[in-house]
Motif scaffolding. Structure first.
Motif, PDB file in Angstrom:
ATOM      1  N   UNK A   1       0.834  -1.206   0.000  1.00 46.23           N
ATOM      2  CA  UNK A   1       0.000   0.000   0.000  1.00 46.23           C
ATOM      3  C   UNK A   1       0.872   1.260   0.000  1.00 46.23           C
ATOM      4  N   UNK A   2       1.870   1.271   0.875  1.00 52.59           N
ATOM      5  CA  UNK A   2       2.748   2.450   0.973  1.00 52.59           C
ATOM      6  C   UNK A   2       3.557   2.623  -0.312  1.00 52.59           C
ATOM      7  N   UNK A   3       4.121   1.522  -0.818  1.00 50.95           N
ATOM      8  CA  UNK A   3       4.972   1.621  -2.001  1.00 50.95           C
ATOM      9  C   UNK A   3       4.168   1.954  -3.258  1.00 50.95           C
ATOM     10  N   UNK A   4       2.888   1.555  -3.310  1.00 47.27           N
ATOM     11  CA  UNK A   4       2.052   1.943  -4.447  1.00 47.27           C
ATOM     12  C   UNK A   4       1.918   3.458  -4.512  1.00 47.27           C
ATOM     13  N   UNK A   5       1.735   4.087  -3.355  1.00 52.21           N
ATOM     14  CA  UNK A   5       1.635   5.550  -3.309  1.00 52.21           C
ATOM     15  C   UNK A   5       2.951   6.184  -3.745  1.00 52.21           C
ATOM     16  N   UNK A   6       4.069   5.600  -3.298  1.00 52.59           N
ATOM     17  CA  UNK A   6       5.387   6.123  -3.683  1.00 52.59           C
ATOM     18  C   UNK A   6       5.578   6.024  -5.199  1.00 52.59           C
ATOM     19  N   UNK A   7       5.237   4.885  -5.771  1.00 52.18           N
ATOM     20  CA  UNK A   7       5.414   4.715  -7.217  1.00 52.18           C
ATOM     21  C   UNK A   7       4.520   5.667  -8.017  1.00 52.18           C
ATOM     22  N   UNK A   8       3.292   5.866  -7.554  1.00 53.88           N
ATOM     23  CA  UNK A   8       2.406   6.813  -8.235  1.00 53.88           C
ATOM     24  C   UNK A   8       3.001   8.220  -8.174  1.00 53.88           C
ATOM     25  N   UNK A   9       3.577   8.576  -7.024  1.00 54.76           N
ATOM     26  CA  UNK A   9       4.227   9.884  -6.883  1.00 54.76           C
ATOM     27  C   UNK A   9       5.418  10.028  -7.823  1.00 54.76           C
ATOM     28  N   UNK A  10       6.048   8.904  -8.167  1.00 51.23           N
ATOM     29  CA  UNK A  10       7.198   8.930  -9.067  1.00 51.23           C
ATOM     30  C   UNK A  10       6.791   8.933 -10.538  1.00 51.23           C
ATOM     31  N   UNK A  11       5.482   8.806 -10.813  1.00 53.23           N
ATOM     32  CA  UNK A  11       5.021   8.904 -12.191  1.00 53.23           C
ATOM     33  C   UNK A  11       4.364   7.669 -12.757  1.00 53.23           C
ATOM     34  N   UNK A  12       4.144   6.647 -11.924  1.00 53.07           N
ATOM     35  CA  UNK A  12       3.474   5.435 -12.408  1.00 53.07           C
ATOM     36  C   UNK A  12       1.962   5.686 -12.457  1.00 53.07           C
TER      37      UNK A  12
ATOM     38  N   UNK B   1      -3.565   2.464 -17.022  1.00 54.31           N
ATOM     39  CA  UNK B   1      -4.478   1.683 -16.191  1.00 54.31           C
ATOM     40  C   UNK B   1      -4.040   1.697 -14.741  1.00 54.31           C
ATOM     41  N   UNK B   2      -4.566   0.796 -13.908  1.00 59.24           N
ATOM     42  CA  UNK B   2      -4.204   0.736 -12.490  1.00 59.24           C
ATOM     43  C   UNK B   2      -2.853   0.045 -12.301  1.00 59.24           C
ATOM     44  N   UNK B   3      -1.783   0.745 -12.688  1.00 56.47           N
ATOM     45  CA  UNK B   3      -0.442   0.144 -12.712  1.00 56.47           C
ATOM     46  C   UNK B   3       0.232   0.202 -11.348  1.00 56.47           C
ATOM     47  N   UNK B   4       0.108   1.316 -10.643  1.00 53.04           N
ATOM     48  CA  UNK B   4       0.832   1.500  -9.387  1.00 53.04           C
ATOM     49  C   UNK B   4       0.520   0.448  -8.348  1.00 53.04           C
ATOM     50  N   UNK B   5      -0.763   0.088  -8.212  1.00 55.35           N
ATOM     51  CA  UNK B   5      -1.153  -0.900  -7.216  1.00 55.35           C
ATOM     52  C   UNK B   5      -0.635  -2.290  -7.567  1.00 55.35           C
ATOM     53  N   UNK B   6      -0.466  -2.555  -8.862  1.00 62.25           N
ATOM     54  CA  UNK B   6       0.101  -3.837  -9.288  1.00 62.25           C
ATOM     55  C   UNK B   6       1.611  -3.855  -9.116  1.00 62.25           C
ATOM     56  N   UNK B   7       2.265  -2.740  -9.398  1.00 66.23           N
ATOM     57  CA  UNK B   7       3.724  -2.690  -9.407  1.00 66.23           C
ATOM     58  C   UNK B   7       4.322  -2.993  -8.043  1.00 66.23           C
ATOM     59  N   UNK B   8       3.744  -2.452  -6.983  1.00 62.63           N
ATOM     60  CA  UNK B   8       4.337  -2.617  -5.656  1.00 62.63           C
ATOM     61  C   UNK B   8       4.321  -4.078  -5.214  1.00 62.63           C
TER      62      UNK B   8
END
Length: 556
Positions: free
Chosen positions: A181-192, A215-222
């Motif tokens: 959850x935390x890392x998804x927010x970080x990745x979205x902040x970085x441009x994902x 699409x919903x990439x950030x939540x998948x990436x983390x």
């Protein structure tokens, strides 16, 4: 110089996080009341009550049955989603239903924590399939592996195996969900990207129309990286700028891939009551990882022999197939990490690695003990530990003892069967593919053999990365790799849980001056020697016919 320094920074960061993370995992799986129960009990208690789960310990057979049955149910549910996604909501690109063998392969792939993809991410699945099928399995797949490893460690320590459903729940609520959850927010902040909006239609300066997938990439990436899953939202995985925007996101993805694998040895040391044992295994695997990383970096830096304008042969660093934003060093580093920790994510095309660079990646998966994936890697490590203890006992004429329990015929038969299943799952299907389906292999030479060998090695080791160059979206490859992924995951889980149950039932024996210690430098050497000798005897002939032969043909 900067790229090399960044590797040192990444490894130092992982080193600082590994021990506290490992101790936290050990605490998360304690059945005694802890402070974590107050933090996570509000969600765990209703879930367990809804499922009718009590805090009763299971036998190893009950634990293994729970693993198999629950996994089969999840595979079936997700298969149905893939087969009906065209009729379900959240499909703005109007993606069709998956073909049956591809859906079969994909459902098993993600449940087994392999994430092998015989489809292109953005064009093969709807948003709904990505979220309620793919991401769902990206949590439950590694959680099953982590739970089984914890059960094995409990058995080796002489404790009750535990309850699978409690362990599965705690894996998700206490470990995977918070970090993801935390890392998804970080990745979205970085441009994902993280959106349900449809594909963007762009008009280029030359007058062409370009479709830009999102699409919903950030939540998948983390969870993709933290759970050692590796399956990408986009076809080119972490080479895509939407899935890996820059140097910072690349570093964080590597740290996430390495974190749980490096932490679990400390979890093991804490749970068996001998932290030094965990440190010995951690240092042993770290040494092996650094050696293999050095070979890969050296090979990719040297590149393949080429002729200059005067016809003189020289070596040239290899940038073929690599993302220019990350360069040769970070691409090679990523390839070693993703195969050592059995994640499978890629930021470069492994098919374009030099022969020795490709040899390192495939060797990581064949050994499956260079840390390995979440849970399953540690189970393989402990299997080799017991083999090393048994061989050492034979050499000195003593009944082998490990953690105060005698390792006897029953345990070694189970371990021997477990040890044999992986080469059977890799070598036999590879031979069938080369003989019966050569038209699906793009390269007729040594490289083509490596392509097929890599595909089945990646499947059996539950890695999921591919050498590519294969026409793998066919009934043969979909069904064959699906079966290999399933057996590669669950066969060893069942047999090693049987070992844990057998050892847990034995009476402990007192340690004497003649007991072979497994928490010192001598045993580290025995462990590494066992891994390398067994690995070489098993796979060296196949490697000689593939990457080694290709390497020799490139030399003058």
């Amino acid at each position: 110089m900067f790229a090399t320094l960044s590797i040192g920074v990444t490894l130092l960061l992982v080193l600082l996080l590994a021990r506290p993370t490992g101790l936290y995992i050990a605490k998360a799986f304690q059945y005694e009341t802890t402070r974590l129960d107050r933090w996570f009990g509000w969600i765990e208690t209703p879930v367990l009550r809804l499922g009718g789960i009590r805090r009763d310990d299971q036998t190893w057979k009950q634990y293994a049955l729970a693993v198999i049955v629950s996994s089969l149910v999840m595979i079936l549910l997700v298969y149905l989603v893939f087969r009906t996604q065209a009729y379900l909501p959240l499909n703005p690109s109007h993606i069709a239903n998956m073909e049956p063998t591809l859906a079969f392969n994909t459902a098993i792939s993600f449940m087994t924590n392999t994430n092998l993809q015989h489809y292109s991410g953005e064009s093969g699945l709807s948003y709904l399939s990505q979220m309620i099928a793919i991401v769902f399995l990206m949590f439950t797949g590694p959680a099953v592996g982590l739970s089984a490893a914890i059960a094995l460690i409990r058995g080796l320590a002489g404790k009750p195996i535990g309850n699978f459903f409690i362990d599965l729940t705690r894996s998700i609520t206490r470990i995977f969900l918070p970090v993801s959850f935390v890392m998804a927010i970080v990745f979205v902040a970085l441009g994902v990207p993280q959106t349900l909006e449809p594909t963007v239609i762009a008009h280029t300066l030359s007058g062409e129309v370009q479709e830009i997938a999102r699409g919903p990439v950030g939540s998948l990436l983390s969870i993709k990286q933290f759970g050692n899953n590796g399956g990408g939202f986009f076809g080119v995985n972490s080479a895509h700028p939407f899935e890996n925007p820059g140097a910072v996101s690349n570093l964080l993805q590597i740290v996430l891939m390495m974190l749980l694998g490096t932490a679990i040895p400390f979890t093991y040391g804490k749970m068996v009551g001998n932290p030094k044992q965990g440190r010995v295994l951690f240092l042993s695997m770290t040494m092996l990882f650094i050696v293999l990383l050095g070979v890969s970096l050296s090979a990719e830096n040297a590149g393949n022999p080429v002729l200059n304008a005067m016809g003189i042969q020289h070596e040239q660093g290899s940038m073929e197939g690599k993302e220019v934003r990350f360069g040769m060093v970070q691409s090679s580093f990523f390839s070693v990490v993703t195969t050592a920790f059995e994640t499978g994510a890629v930021n470069t095309m492994h098919d374009t690695l030099t022969p020795l660079g490709g040899l390192v990646t495939i060797s990581n998966m064949m050994l499956n003990t260079v840390f390995g994936s979440v849970g399953a890697g540690m189970m393989n490590v402990l299997m080799y530990v017991m083999i090393g203890v048994f061989l050492s006992g034979l050499m000195v004429g003593r009944t082998p003892e490990f953690l105060g329990k005698k390792i006897e015929g029953r345990e070694m038969k189970l371990i021997a069967v477990t040890l044999l299943i992986q080469p059977m799952l890799i070598l036999a299907p590879t031979a069938i593919a080369l003989f019966a389906y050569p038209e699906t292999i793009s390269n007729p030479g040594f490289h083509g053999l490596t392509q097929a060998l890599y595909e089945f090695t990646s499947s059996a080791a539950n890695n999921g990365s591919g050498f590519e160059g294969l026409g793998d979206n066919t009934p043969f490859w979909n069904i064959a790799t699906g079966i290999v992924m399933y057996l590669g995951r669950y066969f060893s889980v069942v047999t090693l849980l049987a070992v844990a149950g057998s050892l847990a039932a034995k009476k402990p024996v007192s340690e004497t001056s003649g007991t072979f210690r497994t928490d010192n430098g001598l045993f580290a050497g025995v462990f590494l020697g066992t891994v390398l000798i067994v690995g070489a005897l098993t796979f060296f002939p196949a490697l000689v016919l593939g990457p080694v032969a290709e390497y020799l043909t490139l030399k003058p």
